[in-house]
Design a protein around this motif. Structure first.
Motif, PDB file in Angstrom:
ATOM      1  N   ALA A 157       0.828  -1.211   0.000  1.00  0.00           N
ATOM      2  CA  ALA A 157       0.000   0.000   0.000  1.00  0.00           C
ATOM      3  C   ALA A 157       0.862   1.260   0.000  1.00  0.00           C
ATOM      4  O   ALA A 157       0.433   2.306  -0.479  1.00  0.00           O
ATOM      5  CB  ALA A 157      -0.937   0.001   1.205  1.00  0.00           C
ATOM      6  N   GLY A 158       2.080   1.161   0.518  1.00  0.00           N
ATOM      7  CA  GLY A 158       2.978   2.310   0.598  1.00  0.00           C
ATOM      8  C   GLY A 158       3.901   2.462  -0.596  1.00  0.00           C
ATOM      9  O   GLY A 158       4.827   3.274  -0.562  1.00  0.00           O
ATOM     10  N   LYS A 159       3.657   1.723  -1.666  1.00  0.00           N
ATOM     11  CA  LYS A 159       4.554   1.732  -2.832  1.00  0.00           C
ATOM     12  C   LYS A 159       4.726   3.135  -3.410  1.00  0.00           C
ATOM     13  O   LYS A 159       5.846   3.613  -3.580  1.00  0.00           O
ATOM     14  CB  LYS A 159       4.036   0.781  -3.909  1.00  0.00           C
ATOM     15  CG  LYS A 159       4.931   0.682  -5.130  1.00  0.00           C
ATOM     16  CD  LYS A 159       4.360  -0.318  -6.145  1.00  0.00           C
ATOM     17  CE  LYS A 159       5.320  -0.640  -7.261  1.00  0.00           C
ATOM     18  NZ  LYS A 159       5.604   0.433  -8.175  1.00  0.00           N
ATOM     19  N   TRP A 160       3.636   3.819  -3.703  1.00  0.00           N
ATOM     20  CA  TRP A 160       3.730   5.150  -4.316  1.00  0.00           C
ATOM     21  C   TRP A 160       4.452   6.128  -3.389  1.00  0.00           C
ATOM     22  O   TRP A 160       5.313   6.881  -3.825  1.00  0.00           O
ATOM     23  CB  TRP A 160       2.338   5.683  -4.656  1.00  0.00           C
ATOM     24  CG  TRP A 160       2.424   6.983  -5.401  1.00  0.00           C
ATOM     25  CD1 TRP A 160       2.512   7.159  -6.750  1.00  0.00           C
ATOM     26  CD2 TRP A 160       2.470   8.294  -4.828  1.00  0.00           C
ATOM     27  NE1 TRP A 160       2.606   8.497  -7.053  1.00  0.00           N
ATOM     28  CE2 TRP A 160       2.593   9.217  -5.885  1.00  0.00           C
ATOM     29  CE3 TRP A 160       2.442   8.776  -3.521  1.00  0.00           C
ATOM     30  CZ2 TRP A 160       2.670  10.587  -5.681  1.00  0.00           C
ATOM     31  CZ3 TRP A 160       2.517  10.159  -3.317  1.00  0.00           C
ATOM     32  CH2 TRP A 160       2.627  11.041  -4.394  1.00  0.00           C
ATOM     33  N   VAL A 161       4.108   6.097  -2.105  1.00  0.00           N
ATOM     34  CA  VAL A 161       4.747   7.008  -1.145  1.00  0.00           C
ATOM     35  C   VAL A 161       6.243   6.736  -1.083  1.00  0.00           C
ATOM     36  O   VAL A 161       7.062   7.656  -1.141  1.00  0.00           O
ATOM     37  CB  VAL A 161       4.109   6.880   0.254  1.00  0.00           C
ATOM     38  CG1 VAL A 161       4.873   7.712   1.272  1.00  0.00           C
ATOM     39  CG2 VAL A 161       2.653   7.319   0.210  1.00  0.00           C
ATOM     40  N   LEU A 181       9.030   9.453  -2.101  1.00  0.00           N
ATOM     41  CA  LEU A 181       9.307  10.079  -0.807  1.00  0.00           C
ATOM     42  C   LEU A 181      10.276  11.259  -0.913  1.00  0.00           C
ATOM     43  O   LEU A 181      10.009  12.339  -0.389  1.00  0.00           O
ATOM     44  CB  LEU A 181       9.863   9.035   0.171  1.00  0.00           C
ATOM     45  CG  LEU A 181       9.998   9.482   1.610  1.00  0.00           C
ATOM     46  CD1 LEU A 181       8.622   9.720   2.234  1.00  0.00           C
ATOM     47  CD2 LEU A 181      10.756   8.434   2.419  1.00  0.00           C
ATOM     48  N   ILE A 182      11.381  11.072  -1.603  1.00  0.00           N
ATOM     49  CA  ILE A 182      12.393  12.127  -1.691  1.00  0.00           C
ATOM     50  C   ILE A 182      11.896  13.274  -2.574  1.00  0.00           C
ATOM     51  O   ILE A 182      12.032  14.445  -2.217  1.00  0.00           O
ATOM     52  CB  ILE A 182      13.723  11.535  -2.190  1.00  0.00           C
ATOM     53  CG1 ILE A 182      14.259  10.559  -1.133  1.00  0.00           C
ATOM     54  CG2 ILE A 182      14.738  12.628  -2.497  1.00  0.00           C
ATOM     55  CD1 ILE A 182      15.363   9.650  -1.598  1.00  0.00           C
ATOM     56  N   GLU A 183      11.281  12.953  -3.687  1.00  0.00           N
ATOM     57  CA  GLU A 183      10.754  13.985  -4.581  1.00  0.00           C
ATOM     58  C   GLU A 183       9.682  14.835  -3.899  1.00  0.00           C
ATOM     59  O   GLU A 183       9.634  16.054  -4.074  1.00  0.00           O
ATOM     60  CB  GLU A 183      10.173  13.326  -5.832  1.00  0.00           C
ATOM     61  CG  GLU A 183       9.594  14.302  -6.831  1.00  0.00           C
ATOM     62  CD  GLU A 183       8.986  13.603  -8.034  1.00  0.00           C
ATOM     63  OE1 GLU A 183       8.022  14.149  -8.590  1.00  0.00           O
ATOM     64  OE2 GLU A 183       9.471  12.519  -8.404  1.00  0.00           O
ATOM     65  N   ASN A 184       8.816  14.204  -3.104  1.00  0.00           N
ATOM     66  CA  ASN A 184       7.728  14.926  -2.445  1.00  0.00           C
ATOM     67  C   ASN A 184       8.141  15.604  -1.145  1.00  0.00           C
ATOM     68  O   ASN A 184       7.364  16.385  -0.595  1.00  0.00           O
ATOM     69  CB  ASN A 184       6.554  13.981  -2.192  1.00  0.00           C
ATOM     70  CG  ASN A 184       5.851  13.598  -3.470  1.00  0.00           C
ATOM     71  OD1 ASN A 184       5.925  14.309  -4.470  1.00  0.00           O
ATOM     72  ND2 ASN A 184       5.183  12.462  -3.468  1.00  0.00           N
TER      73      ASN A 184
END
Length: 194
Positions: free
Chosen positions: A67-71, A75-78
């Motif tokens: 479920a946390g794949k996109w995050v 993570l670094i970009e956002n």
């Protein structure tokens, strides 16, 4: 806990203190209390708490790797002002940097229903990384909502198994290394006095 994959070529631990930040309602107050003490520490963020931590972040954890794949992938970009957090999860998952397994567990990690919350997972890997003191901020294990929704008055519905996992952990010798700044975890593990 033991590491099954580590793609990082830098130390996992820089200080003896580990601050774990969760998304519980008291996180802003807990962070202010801890940061005012001026203690050198590493930080491991869970969820959106990475957005409010005032500085570079050492670690990011999500026990629900799929479920946390996109995050994890973004993570670094956002969060460009947070440096390059090491991303941790349970099981061998490509989009995390360090993957952990539970010692002597016969159940495949993809079949484990994780109890106790990602905060307990963070505590267990913090102990495995040999931190001397672990402090929980914004990890109250209550249902009062999240810090990022100020008007929210009702949040996660924790299961009996989640509380039981914390209760069982509190009875271990390792629990003496862990304290909390708020909520049920503070009642169970004790508060932090600096």
């Amino acid at each position: 806990m033991h590491i099954v994959k580590n793609t990082i070529d830098r130390p996992l631990k820089n200080h003896d203190f580990l601050l774990i930040t969760g998304d519980g309602k008291p996180l802003p107050r807990d962070l202010e209390t801890f940061m005012d003490l001026g203690i050198d520490h590493d930080v491991m963020c869970i969820g959106r708490s990475i957005q409010i931590y005032p500085g570079l972040v050492d670690h990011y954890a999500d026990v629900d790797a799929d479920a946390g794949k996109w995050v994890a992938e973004n993570l670094i970009e956002n969060n460009p002002d947070k440096g390059y957090p090491i991303r941790h999860t349970l099981g061998d998952v490509a989009w995390f940097d360090v993957c952990w397994e539970i010692e002597d567990c016969l159940i495949p990690s993809e079949d484990i229903l994780w109890h106790g919350s990602t905060a307990l997972f963070c505590v267990l890997i913090g102990i495995a990384m040999e931190y001397k003191q672990i402090v929980l901020a914004g990890c109250p294990m209550d249902s009062k909502g999240h810090w990022y929704f100020p008007d929210e008055t009702y949040g996660p519905k924790w299961t009996f198994e989640s509380y039981q996992s914390w209760f069982e952990f509190a009875a271990t010798e390792d629990a003496k290394k862990v304290c909390s700044l708020s909520g049920y975890t503070k009642q169970l593990l004790g508060g932090f006095n600096g």
